[in-house]
Design a protein around this motif. Structure first.
Motif, mmCIF file in Angstrom:
data_model
loop_
_atom_site.group_PDB
_atom_site.id
_atom_site.type_symbol
_atom_site.label_atom_id
_atom_site.label_comp_id
_atom_site.label_asym_id
_atom_site.label_seq_id
_atom_site.Cartn_x
_atom_site.Cartn_y
_atom_site.Cartn_z
ATOM 1 N N GLU A 146 0.870 -1.090 -0.210
ATOM 2 C CA GLU A 146 -0.084 0.002 -0.192
ATOM 3 C C GLU A 146 0.990 1.239 0.003
ATOM 4 N N VAL A 147 2.099 1.166 0.709
ATOM 5 C CA VAL A 147 2.790 2.471 0.588
ATOM 6 C C VAL A 147 3.965 2.334 0.057
ATOM 7 N N ASP A 148 3.911 1.351 -1.028
ATOM 8 C CA ASP A 148 5.107 1.132 -2.324
ATOM 9 C C ASP A 148 6.297 1.019 -1.599
ATOM 10 N N ILE A 149 6.411 0.123 -0.557
ATOM 11 C CA ILE A 149 7.924 -0.330 0.059
ATOM 12 C C ILE A 149 8.161 -1.542 -0.584
ATOM 13 N N VAL A 150 7.225 -2.481 -0.940
ATOM 14 C CA VAL A 150 7.526 -3.801 -1.505
ATOM 15 C C VAL A 150 7.084 -3.738 -3.008
ATOM 16 N N SER A 151 7.894 -4.571 -3.677
ATOM 17 C CA SER A 151 7.310 -4.777 -4.962
ATOM 18 C C SER A 151 7.289 -6.634 -5.108
ATOM 19 N N SER A 152 6.465 -7.088 -6.156
ATOM 20 C CA SER A 152 6.320 -8.374 -6.151
ATOM 21 C C SER A 152 6.425 -8.840 -7.747
ATOM 22 N N ARG A 153 6.982 -10.031 -7.925
ATOM 23 C CA ARG A 153 6.914 -10.631 -8.886
ATOM 24 C C ARG A 153 6.735 -12.053 -9.137
ATOM 25 N N TYR A 154 6.515 -12.665 -10.118
ATOM 26 C CA TYR A 154 6.188 -14.076 -10.107
ATOM 27 C C TYR A 154 7.818 -14.782 -10.073
ATOM 28 N N SER A 155 7.658 -15.775 -9.146
ATOM 29 C CA SER A 155 8.796 -16.581 -9.230
ATOM 30 C C SER A 155 9.557 -17.301 -10.441
ATOM 31 N N PHE A 156 10.842 -17.162 -10.635
ATOM 32 C CA PHE A 156 11.375 -17.912 -11.671
ATOM 33 C C PHE A 156 11.433 -19.520 -11.495
ATOM 34 N N ARG A 157 11.358 -19.909 -10.113
ATOM 35 C CA ARG A 157 11.284 -21.261 -10.042
ATOM 36 C C ARG A 157 10.112 -22.003 -9.964
ATOM 37 N N ASP A 158 8.951 -21.069 -9.498
ATOM 38 C CA ASP A 158 7.574 -21.734 -9.442
ATOM 39 C C ASP A 158 6.714 -20.635 -9.925
ATOM 40 N N ALA A 159 6.065 -20.319 -10.948
ATOM 41 C CA ALA A 159 5.374 -19.205 -11.433
ATOM 42 C C ALA A 159 3.957 -19.292 -10.835
ATOM 43 N N ARG A 160 3.564 -20.126 -10.076
ATOM 44 C CA ARG A 160 2.305 -19.926 -9.322
ATOM 45 C C ARG A 160 2.648 -19.306 -8.017
ATOM 46 N N LYS A 161 3.992 -19.028 -7.658
ATOM 47 C CA LYS A 161 4.134 -18.133 -6.592
ATOM 48 C C LYS A 161 4.807 -16.820 -6.896
ATOM 49 N N GLN A 162 4.502 -15.836 -5.921
ATOM 50 C CA GLN A 162 5.081 -14.618 -5.903
ATOM 51 C C GLN A 162 6.328 -14.357 -5.109
ATOM 52 N N VAL A 163 7.201 -13.642 -5.465
ATOM 53 C CA VAL A 163 8.257 -13.274 -4.493
ATOM 54 C C VAL A 163 8.196 -11.922 -4.198
ATOM 55 N N TYR A 164 8.952 -11.428 -2.924
ATOM 56 C CA TYR A 164 8.745 -10.124 -2.678
ATOM 57 C C TYR A 164 10.068 -9.464 -2.483
ATOM 58 N N SER A 165 10.325 -8.285 -2.681
ATOM 59 C CA SER A 165 11.667 -7.404 -2.274
ATOM 60 C C SER A 165 11.459 -6.095 -2.185
ATOM 61 N N LEU A 166 12.378 -5.424 -1.524
ATOM 62 C CA LEU A 166 12.219 -4.157 -1.146
ATOM 63 C C LEU A 166 12.555 -3.125 -2.290
ATOM 64 N N ARG A 167 12.046 -2.045 -2.367
ATOM 65 C CA ARG A 167 12.095 -1.153 -3.565
ATOM 66 C C ARG A 167 13.254 0.050 -3.123
ATOM 67 N N ARG A 168 14.180 -0.676 -2.559
ATOM 68 C CA ARG A 168 15.437 0.365 -2.032
ATOM 69 C C ARG A 168 16.738 0.170 -3.044
#
Length: 93
Positions: free
Chosen positions: A71-93
């Motif tokens: 909501e406050v745009d600290i985290v971004s997500s993308r689909y996992s390269f290992r398992d496209a059913r899952k999303q992975v999260y990382s910081l926008r820093r």
């Protein structure tokens, strides 16, 4: 605006946050969101399940924390390269 699928309220795409912006956005969030952000500072990208394991928080609490961080745009997500059913999260820093 670029090819980003998400943009913040100022219409900016997912560029990195300055340390000051990051701290300002994080300070008002609940402790669970701060803990999830701290885990992502050291280990990213991580799935929701991995975040639950690393933080020792319940899945439901991690999901809530991730929603607040997004909501406050600290985290971004993308689909996992290992398992496209899952999303992975990382910081926008």
């Amino acid at each position: 605006m670029g090819m980003s699928t998400r943009a913040d309220s100022q219409g900016r795409d997912e560029a990195s946050l300055s340390e000051e912006e990051y701290t300002e956005r994080l300070v008002e969030l609940p402790p669970s969101a701060k803990l999830v952000a701290k885990v992502l500072e050291t280990d990213a990208p991580l799935s929701q399940g991995q975040l639950a394991e690393e933080s020792l928080l319940p899945d439901r609490t991690v999901r809530y924390a991730l929603n607040r961080l997004e909501e406050v745009d600290i985290v971004s997500s993308r689909y996992s390269f290992r398992d496209a059913r899952k999303q992975v999260y990382s910081l926008r820093r």
